[in-house]
Design a protein around this motif. Structure first.
Motif, short mmCIF file in Angstrom:
data_model
loop_
_atom_site.label_atom_id
_atom_site.label_comp_id
_atom_site.label_asym_id
_atom_site.label_seq_id
_atom_site.Cartn_x
_atom_site.Cartn_y
_atom_site.Cartn_z
N ARG A 128 0.82 -1.21 0.00
CA ARG A 128 0.00 0.00 0.00
C ARG A 128 0.86 1.26 0.00
O ARG A 128 1.95 1.29 0.56
N ILE A 129 0.32 2.28 -0.62
CA ILE A 129 0.81 3.64 -0.45
C ILE A 129 -0.27 4.39 0.31
O ILE A 129 -1.43 4.42 -0.10
N ARG A 130 0.12 5.00 1.42
CA ARG A 130 -0.80 5.83 2.19
C ARG A 130 -0.32 7.27 2.10
O ARG A 130 0.58 7.68 2.82
N ALA A 131 -0.91 8.00 1.19
CA ALA A 131 -0.46 9.37 0.94
C ALA A 131 -0.93 10.30 2.05
O ALA A 131 -2.02 10.16 2.59
N ASP A 132 -0.09 11.26 2.38
CA ASP A 132 -0.41 12.26 3.38
C ASP A 132 -1.29 13.35 2.78
O ASP A 132 -1.00 13.87 1.68
N HIS A 133 -2.36 13.71 3.49
CA HIS A 133 -3.31 14.68 2.95
C HIS A 133 -2.67 16.04 2.71
O HIS A 133 -2.86 16.66 1.64
N GLU A 134 -1.91 16.53 3.66
CA GLU A 134 -1.30 17.85 3.50
C GLU A 134 -0.31 17.85 2.33
O GLU A 134 -0.24 18.81 1.56
N ARG A 135 0.42 16.76 2.21
CA ARG A 135 1.36 16.65 1.09
C ARG A 135 0.62 16.64 -0.24
O ARG A 135 1.02 17.30 -1.20
N MET A 136 -0.50 15.92 -0.32
CA MET A 136 -1.26 15.88 -1.55
C MET A 136 -1.88 17.23 -1.89
O MET A 136 -2.04 17.58 -3.05
#
Length: 228
Positions: free
Chosen positions: A44-52
């Motif tokens: 899995r990739i769990r992307a960070d909301h702030e980064r996105m």
């Protein structure tokens, strides 16, 4: 036939059409929380909301520039191959042609971004579009561009529900797992010889570690080590 655009809103299937703008034009685009990206191995990739949010801001700005700036052309040429953005790219004085796989229509904007960034460097606009690498050349420049491409695809997959596409999924996972250098050096064995040698000397065993990780994640050899 290639698609000539002053950009083109051929998109990752994603950005401008889905972004919700605040009433104030100066406000940052709002995006939903990212969802995990999952491949068949369960990785899995769990992307960070702030980064996105940050990635979405520059992707949107870049898409608008590709579409509206009259000083250059971005040309998309269709290919049946599952190629990476750097394969088949041709730079002109005020144009760039990128090969866009027919099987990855959602990825079109990502391929355009790769070509656009190279064209901006050639046109003397590197600091404007790559502020994190304003003076980078050679491998450092290419790495900065590929890093952005990987982030743009993670944005699409995690926030805007773009469809899986093998080449970009592999790149995104490698970047997220910390293997971006190993990915580039393995996928492009005839380029960046000096940087590759220095990296291998400074990171003994890293290439083997990357290969093992890739096999476990994708159940096949990484690009550059497989037959096709």
């Amino acid at each position: 036939m290639g698609r000539r655009t002053r950009g083109s809103l051929v998109s990752l299937g994603l950005v401008v059409a889905v972004v919700v703008m605040e009433a104030c034009a100066a406000a940052a685009p709002q995006i939903p929380p990212p969802r995990p990206i999952v491949v068949h191995s369960g990785a899995r990739i769990r992307a960070d909301h702030e980064r996105m949010k940050e990635v979405n801001e520059w992707v949107t700005r870049e898409q608008e520039n590709i579409q509206n700036d009259p000083s250059f052309w971005v040309i998309g040429a269709s290919t049946v191959d599952e190629s990476f953005p750097w394969q088949g790219m041709v730079l002109g004085e005020d144009s760039v042609t990128v090969q866009m796989p027919l099987g990855g229509q959602d990825a079109a904007l990502v391929y355009q971004i790769y070509g656009h960034l190279h064209l901006m460097v050639q046109m003397g606009r590197q600091e404007e579009w790559l502020p994190e690498a304003p003076d980078a050349v050679g491998y450092d420049l290419e790495r900065a561009i590929v890093d952005r491409v990987a982030d743009a695809w993670i944005l699409g997959r995690s926030v805007f529900d773009t469809q899986p596409f093998g080449p970009l999924d592999e790149l995104a996972y490698a970047k997220d797992a910390g293997y971006l250098d190993a990915f580039i050096f393995t996928a492009r064995p005839d380029e960046f010889a000096e940087s590759r040698t220095r990296w291998a000397r400074e990171n003994p065993g890293a290439m083997e570690e990357y290969r093992d990780w890739f096999l476990e994640t994708f159940n096949r050899e990484p690009p550059g080590l497989r037959a096709n």
